[in-house]
Write an enzyme that holds these catalytic residues in place. Structure first.
Site, PDB file in Angstrom:
ATOM      1  N   CYS A 187       0.870  -1.179   0.000  1.00  0.00           N
ATOM      2  CA  CYS A 187       0.000   0.000   0.000  1.00  0.00           C
ATOM      3  C   CYS A 187       0.904   1.226   0.000  1.00  0.00           C
ATOM      4  O   CYS A 187       2.120   1.101   0.115  1.00  0.00           O
ATOM      5  CB  CYS A 187      -1.018  -0.011   1.136  1.00  0.00           C
ATOM      6  SG  CYS A 187      -0.361   0.131   2.795  1.00  0.00           S
TER       7      CYS A 187
ATOM      8  N   CYS B  65      -5.249   1.017  -3.402  1.00  0.00           N
ATOM      9  CA  CYS B  65      -4.746   2.377  -3.326  1.00  0.00           C
ATOM     10  C   CYS B  65      -4.226   2.850  -4.665  1.00  0.00           C
ATOM     11  O   CYS B  65      -3.562   3.872  -4.756  1.00  0.00           O
ATOM     12  CB  CYS B  65      -3.650   2.460  -2.270  1.00  0.00           C
ATOM     13  SG  CYS B  65      -2.486   1.088  -2.358  1.00  0.00           S
TER      14      CYS B  65
ATOM     15  N   CYS C 149       2.562  -2.223  -9.060  1.00  0.00           N
ATOM     16  CA  CYS C 149       3.742  -3.030  -8.797  1.00  0.00           C
ATOM     17  C   CYS C 149       4.462  -3.225 -10.127  1.00  0.00           C
ATOM     18  O   CYS C 149       3.799  -3.326 -11.155  1.00  0.00           O
ATOM     19  CB  CYS C 149       3.326  -4.421  -8.319  1.00  0.00           C
ATOM     20  SG  CYS C 149       3.146  -4.571  -6.560  1.00  0.00           S
TER      21      CYS C 149
END
Length: 140
Positions: free
Chosen positions: A14, A88, A92
């Site tokens: 996050c 959120c 990645c």
């Protein structure tokens, strides 16, 4: 599976690595024990773990007070079998053969422990489902 240990590894991500991902990592370590390798990180780590998250986890007997937010690295993603972002919008680095999940969870930042409890409980449910998929108990 991650080559290092032969057991599945999970990375929780996050933004600040101060609330949701810390609670998720703690639940996974608590519930799966040594059957799963657990990491957490943030794209913009905060200065400390959210005190309301620490208090909410302490209520269920899990101490995360010594944890510190960690920065998300490409290596952390490479070394993980499953990368879970926490609703959120974080991205990645994407590598072939990895599994990516996004858990839509309310952000506990700036909220009191009463607001964090339902998030903590929702994370526990999601973690229990994840364990059932990636690290079911070995047949006795």
């Amino acid at each position: 599976m991650a080559e290092s240990s032969g057991k599945p590894s999970v990375l929780f991500v996050c933004v600040h690595n101060a609330g949701r991902s810390q609670m998720a990592a703690a639940w996974l370590a608590h519930l799966a024990g040594d059957r799963v390798e657990v990491r957490s990180a943030g794209s913009n780590p905060g200065g400390a773990v959210n005190p309301a998250a620490v208090e909410a986890m302490a209520e269920v007997g899990i101490d995360i007070s010594a944890e510190t937010p960690k920065v998300l690295t490409v290596d952390a993603v490479k070394e993980s079998d499953v990368c879970i972002t926490m609703g959120c919008g974080d991205t990645c680095p994407v590598f072939p053969g990895k599994r990516y999940l996004d858990w839509k969870l309310e952000d506990p930042a700036g909220q009191g422990v009463a607001a964090v409890r339902p998030i903590r409980d929702e994370i526990k449910t999601l973690v229990e489902r994840l364990i059932a998929e990636i690290a079911p108990e070995a047949a006795a």
